[in-house]
Design an enzyme around this catalytic site. Structure first.
Site, PDB file in Angstrom:
ATOM      1  N   ILE A   1       1.049   6.951   0.003  1.00 17.72           N
ATOM      2  CA  ILE A   1       0.471   5.723   0.809  1.00 17.72           C
ATOM      3  C   ILE A   1      -1.081   5.626   0.282  1.00 17.72           C
ATOM      4  O   ILE A   1      -1.797   6.595  -0.031  1.00 17.72           O
ATOM      5  CB  ILE A   1       0.525   5.925   2.225  1.00 17.72           C
ATOM      6  CG1 ILE A   1      -0.363   6.997   2.809  1.00 17.72           C
ATOM      7  CG2 ILE A   1       1.944   5.654   2.657  1.00 17.72           C
ATOM      8  CD1 ILE A   1      -0.243   7.190   4.226  1.00 17.72           C
ATOM      9  N   CYS A   2      -1.729   4.391   0.379  1.00 18.12           N
ATOM     10  CA  CYS A   2      -2.960   4.031   0.068  1.00 18.12           C
ATOM     11  C   CYS A   2      -3.524   3.760   1.390  1.00 18.12           C
ATOM     12  O   CYS A   2      -3.364   2.753   1.948  1.00 18.12           O
ATOM     13  CB  CYS A   2      -3.018   3.033  -0.833  1.00 18.12           C
ATOM     14  SG  CYS A   2      -4.668   2.730  -1.105  1.00 18.12           S
ATOM     15  N   LEU A   3      -4.334   4.554   2.129  1.00 18.11           N
ATOM     16  CA  LEU A   3      -4.850   4.582   3.521  1.00 18.11           C
ATOM     17  C   LEU A   3      -6.061   5.146   3.385  1.00 18.11           C
ATOM     18  O   LEU A   3      -6.114   6.357   3.539  1.00 18.11           O
ATOM     19  CB  LEU A   3      -3.832   4.998   4.646  1.00 18.11           C
ATOM     20  CG  LEU A   3      -4.139   4.595   5.967  1.00 18.11           C
ATOM     21  CD1 LEU A   3      -4.277   3.227   6.252  1.00 18.11           C
ATOM     22  CD2 LEU A   3      -3.005   5.256   6.878  1.00 18.11           C
TER      23      LEU A   3
ATOM     24  N   ASN B   1       0.869  -1.226  -0.078  1.00 17.90           N
ATOM     25  CA  ASN B   1       0.105   0.140   0.025  1.00 17.90           C
ATOM     26  C   ASN B   1       0.907   1.334  -0.250  1.00 17.90           C
ATOM     27  O   ASN B   1       0.420   2.415   0.508  1.00 17.90           O
ATOM     28  CB  ASN B   1      -0.833  -0.194   1.449  1.00 17.90           C
ATOM     29  CG  ASN B   1      -1.735  -1.326   1.194  1.00 17.90           C
ATOM     30  OD1 ASN B   1      -1.526  -1.974   2.253  1.00 17.90           O
ATOM     31  ND2 ASN B   1      -2.685  -1.529   0.006  1.00 17.90           N
TER      32      ASN B   1
END
Length: 182
Positions: free
Chosen positions: A84-86, A76
């Site tokens: 970031i993928c959050l 991620n």
């Protein structure tokens, strides 16, 4: 809260008073770096990452921009840009959250529980799903190569510079054992 700028100042001060090293880029309090330590009992334990943080003018109503500066191997996190993928930062951010939440809850959770079904690093996600042992080895390699160099300022665990520690040094004559020099 009276204004976003007051809240920004308060959140930044709270982060600085926590266990995180914060380095300001300028006096405007919009951009700074934070040294983030990998969570204990994780593949990332012992690693230290420099995180770039940019606070928008509308913070805390708009989420901060967060990115890894040094490389990290994670499904991620984009390996090239550090993005970031959050969801909690990118989609469901709330003014109830603050910067301490980002570094003490959100980022540790991201590293502890990667989501390979929503990757920014497709190679890491595929390897994690296909060969978990190889994925874990690659994470450790990246930690050693890219996240340990920040620890150079820390004192070494084993002091082998020839000096005796207080425990090793005994000045009493009773400790002298062996044959006299001839």
């Amino acid at each position: 809260m009276s204004s976003p700028s007051k809240r920004r100042e308060m959140d930044l001060m709270k982060l600085m008073m926590s266990d995180h090293k914060v380095e300001m880029v300028n006096d405007a309090m919009h951009e700074f770096f934070v040294d983030f330590h990998g969570p204990k009992e994780s593949l990332y334990q012992g690693g230290v990452w420099r995180i770039r943080v940019e606070l928008p003018d509308a913070y805390p109503y708009k989420s901060p921009s967060i990115g890894f500066v040094n490389k990290i191997y994670h499904p991620n996190v984009d390996e090239t840009s550090g993005s970031i993928c959050l969801d909690v930062i990118n989609q469901t951010w709330s003014p109830m959250f603050d910067l301490v939440n980002v570094f003490e809850v959100f980022l540790p959770q991201l590293l502890l529980y990667p989501n390979p079904s929503d990757p920014l690093n497709g190679e890491a996600a595929a390897l994690m799903m296909r060969d978990k042992a190889a994925y874990e080895q690659r994470v450790k390699e990246y930690c050693e190569k890219y996240a340990k160099q920040n620890l150079a300022a820390a004192p070494p665990e084993d002091s082998s510079d020839g000096e005796l520690s207080d425990d090793e040094y005994d000045s009493s004559d009773e400790a002298v054992v062996g044959k006299p020099d001839l």
